[in-house]
Design a protein around this motif. Structure first.
Motif, PDB file in Angstrom:
ATOM      1  N   GLY A 166     -10.244  10.315   5.272  1.00 47.01           N
ATOM      2  CA  GLY A 166      -9.452   9.394   6.136  1.00 47.01           C
ATOM      3  C   GLY A 166      -8.484  10.136   7.150  1.00 47.01           C
ATOM      4  N   GLU A 175       0.859  -1.278   0.154  1.00 48.56           N
ATOM      5  CA  GLU A 175       0.039   0.065  -0.174  1.00 48.56           C
ATOM      6  C   GLU A 175       0.841   1.212  -0.115  1.00 48.56           C
ATOM      7  N   PHE A 228      -4.278   8.915   2.830  1.00 49.21           N
ATOM      8  CA  PHE A 228      -4.700   7.884   1.766  1.00 49.21           C
ATOM      9  C   PHE A 228      -5.552   8.251   0.590  1.00 49.21           C
ATOM     10  N   GLN A 256       0.556   4.126  -2.840  1.00 48.28           N
ATOM     11  CA  GLN A 256       0.219   5.743  -2.363  1.00 48.28           C
ATOM     12  C   GLN A 256       1.669   6.424  -3.083  1.00 48.28           C
ATOM     13  N   CYS A 304     -10.033  12.874  -0.353  1.00 47.70           N
ATOM     14  CA  CYS A 304      -9.655  11.412   0.271  1.00 47.70           C
ATOM     15  C   CYS A 304      -8.845  11.682   1.670  1.00 47.70           C
ATOM     16  N   ASP A 331      -7.730   6.653  -2.180  1.00 46.39           N
ATOM     17  CA  ASP A 331      -8.300   5.301  -2.378  1.00 46.39           C
ATOM     18  C   ASP A 331      -8.386   4.689  -3.846  1.00 46.39           C
ATOM     19  N   ARG A 332      -8.412   5.639  -4.641  1.00 46.83           N
ATOM     20  CA  ARG A 332      -8.552   5.401  -6.182  1.00 46.83           C
ATOM     21  C   ARG A 332      -8.107   6.516  -7.039  1.00 46.83           C
ATOM     22  N   ASP A 344     -10.560   0.178  -8.696  1.00 47.83           N
ATOM     23  CA  ASP A 344      -9.459   0.981  -9.313  1.00 47.83           C
ATOM     24  C   ASP A 344      -8.866   0.183 -10.815  1.00 47.83           C
ATOM     25  N   SER A 371      -9.798  -4.680  -6.777  1.00 44.62           N
ATOM     26  CA  SER A 371     -10.082  -3.407  -6.556  1.00 44.62           C
ATOM     27  C   SER A 371     -10.809  -2.853  -7.769  1.00 44.62           C
ATOM     28  N   THR A 384      -1.826  -2.364  -7.381  1.00 43.65           N
ATOM     29  CA  THR A 384      -3.461  -2.225  -7.184  1.00 43.65           C
ATOM     30  C   THR A 384      -3.876  -3.562  -7.442  1.00 43.65           C
TER      31      THR A 384
END
Length: 851
Positions: free
Chosen positions: A170, A91, A174, A95, A166, A176-177, A266, A264, A260
């Motif tokens: 959060g 992750e 982060f 990111q 985002c 998310d997509r 995305d 997902s 990814t």
């Protein structure tokens, strides 16, 4: 003097360091430094972590400031250590990739804005470009960059808004997509990028040319490049930034996709983005490649030098038609040419285009001349010989077996390559015997240009395989040209006979009928299309398109035949005597032994004759030479239609010693001209005699009104006078109600109805070869050379078709009763049957409306 370095405002000095790097060895790397709050001196905050806001001079608006270090730093530097410790490595990698994609998009938009605000906008008002061409120059130099700015401004804003959303949800930074944001904008990429890519290639050349010739513009660019906002990057960096960015999208989005998970939401959007960008990049790359080729062709056109002796007859340089938007450069390279085997070979630079081959010698200007240095000196290509249209190119004496392997099957309408015959083992094995030395191997190609001089150039190479490549490229180019022009070529060839007439006695008496000398088309009583062919031993008749012809008359030295269809009379000139035969009785008799018929003897001691209609009167005109003069007799037929029973008396033979059969023709008029002549053409109300001094116009109603064309006393025709007795008139034809085309064996030109020189559309036609005869089928003039036929449009003068063959001759062009146009007959050595004379017909293709 410098007082210090502000590291926050400069790029990292480590060459391998990029934004997002976390292991740079520089202690003050701006790419990894933690965010520091910036405040104005007016603020009242007393925190010990305050850092004074750094002020610097801005040459342009603050919107163009250098990279925001907050956006440039790695994603991991923007979140707390506690979050990093609990976040999976995959992750973190994802990111980091998303973060790089977002801040690099902002960097890209900043560079696009720099291109507009630092270069394009100031240049539109700068005095370094003349006002009358400034707007057009800027349009070409910057293409559609404003379209790209608008697209990426919206994309960048949506990316930043989504990132902020985002983070607000959060709280840990982060995202998310990201794929759905690109999907929203990616469909806008195609047209602007496909347009920008090729245009920037032309723009680069335009800017380079301006820099080399305009010192003010050069200074303008250099001054702008010194601005701090450019980060010491050149103008070309910003110019080509969109092309580089489009390719980088695939890498950046691909990195996010790899990190990814497949399930997902995305993943699907990212995959769609990559495919869409790959498609745009593919189209853009194709356009860029084509534009580079066009630019290369343009540069070649600019750098080809034609020396004085290579100019056209009008003193102007040859137009190679390289600026045609559809022109293609197929191949270029260097081969060697030798004048002898003592001196070093000369390097020849060859350019093979889709329509011609150009052979040049390379010369570079001296680096010491002017301010030109070796770094910007261009090659110039000095024309070696006249360019060779592919239709007139013949490749000979090749040592490569590959050439014979790909040789296309020749036909009458094709332009086959020919090879000389040799009985030597070396020639049969496909190799030449050349002296061994260090300059070239034992292979060569000889390139011949069909035409007046039949120029040949033999080329060698010391690189294995290059000659085979060149040979293949040349022949494929010829084949492709033939295929491309197949639809646009005005004529197709129809074989009338290629089995009955041999070129020599080697085939036996059955086919030894002598040289084919003449032919004529006509319609039989039944309406069937027929052809009569004359040779040195007689006359043959057969149906057009049939496989064989039958001999109907045994006559020696037949040089001319014609048919008066209205009267059903076949006219034959044999051994200088003009005979008349009833046409419809020639179809009777044995297959092997022709029936002996008593002909109507019309005139003797005749050099040639011609038939036609003047003011509704059908005439047969014969020419007899007396010294250097030409004496003519015009006969009018009185036999009527020989098929009519009323005219049966003209078909009876003499019944007694003193009686004679009635004459088929009566004398209409006699006249002469004081010059040797070669042909007669019928105009609407007058005759035109082709003679050594030009074209004599005869009025049969009043012979005192005769005149000669062209008027050589007129200075407009000095180019005719300059050739003197070495020029041969061939024919004069009416092109329209306003002008006539006068054809010589060197050129053709137009005169108006008053005999004055007409240069509408072109000065004159310069033949590729030296034609022995011409035929006219408006709008085309057809010139017969021994090895090819060149067909030109009389309205434009341009070469529209070439038919290549061996021992080609014109037989006759005549309009039979069943055709609206004249039919052009010729003969040549039959392809793949060198012992056979092939009789063929050039037939004008039907237009869509006619078909």
């Amino acid at each position: 003097m410098p007082q210090g370095i502000y590291t926050q405002l400069t790029a990292c000095y480590v060459p391998t360091c990029t934004p997002g790097t976390s292991d740079c060895y520089s202690t003050c790397c701006p790419n990894r430094k933690v965010k520091m709050r910036v405040f104005d001196e007016s603020e009242t905050d007393t925190s010990s972590q305050k850092v004074p806001k750094i002020q610097r001079h801005m040459s342009i608006n603050s919107s163009l400031a250098s990279r925001d270090t907050t956006n440039s730093q790695a994603w991991s530097a923007t979140v707390s250590r506690e979050i990093l410790e609990i976040t999976p490595k995959d992750e973190i990698k994802r990111q980091e990739s998303i973060h790089e994609l977002i801040y690099s998009e902002e960097d890209y938009l900043r560079d696009l804005n720099l291109l507009e605000d630092l270069f394009a906008k100031p240049l539109s008002e700068a005095q370094c470009i003349e006002p009358d061409r400034r707007a057009e120059f800027c349009k070409k130099a910057f293409a559609n960059h404003l379209e790209l700015i608008a697209i990426h401004k919206e994309l960048c804003q949506d990316l930043r808004d989504h990132q902020t959303l985002c983070q607000s949800k959060g709280g840990a930074g982060f995202v998310d997509r990201i794929g759905h944001v690109f999907v929203k904008h990616i469909h806008k990429f195609m047209d602007p990028y496909v347009k920008y890519g090729p245009q920037v290639i032309l723009a680069e050349d335009l800017v380079k040319s301006e820099v080399n010739t305009n010192i003010l513009f050069k200074n303008f660019i250099h001054e702008k490049e010194k601005q701090a906002e450019t980060r010491k990057l050149s103008f070309n960096h910003f110019h080509f930034r969109p092309i580089a960015r489009l390719q980088r999208y695939i890498l950046l989005i691909g990195t996010v996709q790899k990190a990814t998970k497949p399930d997902s939401p995305d993943a699907k959007d990212l995959d769609e983005c990559i495919k869409a960008i790959q498609k745009v990049a593919s189209f853009m790359d194709e356009g860029v490649g084509q534009m580079k080729k066009k630019l290369r062709i343009r540069k070649i056109n600019e750098r080809i030098i034609q020396e004085t002796g290579q100019l056209g007859a009008d003193g102007k340089p040859h137009d190679f038609e390289l600026l045609d938007p559809n022109r293609r450069l197929i191949h270029e390279g260097i081969l060697l040419r030798r004048t002898n085997f003592v001196t070093d070979p000369i390097e020849m630079h060859l350019f093979l285009f889709d329509h011609m081959l150009i052979i040049t010698k390379i010369k570079k200007p001296s680096s010491s001349s002017g301010d030109q240095t070796s770094s910007n000196a261009h090659e110039f290509y000095y024309l070696h010989k006249k360019p060779i249209p592919l239709e007139l190119l013949v490749l000979q004496d090749s040592s490569s077996s590959l050439i014979r392997g790909i040789l296309p099957t020749p036909t009458l309408s094709a332009t086959p390559l020919s090879f000389p015959k040799s009985s030597s083992p070396a020639a049969q094995n496909g190799s030449n015997i050349l002296p061994q030395n260090g300059f070239f191997s034992q292979t060569s190609i000889t390139i011949q240009r069909l035409g007046n001089d039949n120029e040949e150039t033999t080329l060698y190479d010391n690189k294995t395989g290059d000659l085979a490549i060149w040979s293949g490229k040349l022949m494929n180019a010829k084949s492709d040209l033939e295929e491309r022009k197949k639809e646009s070529q005005p004529y197709e060839t129809e074989v009338l006979n290629d089995i009955n007439f041999s070129c020599s006695s080697s085939m036996g008496s059955k086919y030894n009928h002598g040289k084919v000398t003449c032919s004529v088309p006509y319609a039989a009583t039944s309406g069937k299309r027929m052809v009569a062919i004359g040779t040195q031993t007689g006359v043959w008749i057969g149906a057009s398109g049939s496989t064989s012809f039958r001999k109907v008359l045994s006559l020696l030295d037949v040089t001319q035949i014609d048919v008066l269809e209205q009267h059903r009379v076949l006219l034959v000139l044999a051994e200088k005597v003009v005979y008349g035969y009833p046409l419809d009785t020639l179809d009777t008799g044995s297959q092997n032994k022709p029936v002996e018929r008593v002909p109507q003897r019309i005139s003797q001691h005749v050099a040639y004759f011609s038939t036609g209609v003047i003011k509704g009167k059908t005439l047969l005109i014969v020419m007899k030479r007396k010294g250097m003069d030409s004496h003519f007799k015009a006969f009018e037929p009185v036999c009527g239609d020989l098929r009519d029973p009323k005219n049966a008396k003209f078909l009876t033979t003499k019944s007694s010693f003193l009686s004679k059969p009635p004459a088929w023709f009566k004398l209409f008029k006699e006249f002469y001209i004081g010059a040797d002549s070669s042909a007669i053409h019928f105009l609407n109300a007058r005759l035109m005699i082709v003679c050594i001094r030009g074209f004599e116009i005869i009025n049969l109603d009043d012979l005192r009104e005769n005149r000669n064309l062209p008027d050589l006393k007129n200075p407009e025709f000095d180019f005719v006078v300059q050739h003197g007795e070495y020029i041969q008139p061939l024919g004069m034809f009416k092109c329209s109600t306003e002008d006539y085309l006068l054809c010589y064996d060197r050129f053709a030109f137009k005169v108006d109805v008053r005999g004055k020189f007409s240069n509408q559309n072109y000065e004159r036609i310069e033949w590729e070869g030296t034609p022995q005869s011409v035929a006219f089928d408006y709008p085309n003039i057809i010139a017969f050379n021994s090895r090819f036929i060149e067909i030109r449009d009389v309205n434009t003068g341009k070469l529209v078709q070439v038919v290549v063959g061996d021992n080609m001759r014109s037989l006759q062009f005549k309009k039979p009763s069943y055709s609206k146009r004249p039919l052009v007959h010729g003969t040549m050595q039959a392809p793949f049957k060198p012992e056979i004379q092939s009789v063929f017909q050039l037939t004008l293709k039907a237009s869509p409306s006619e078909s």
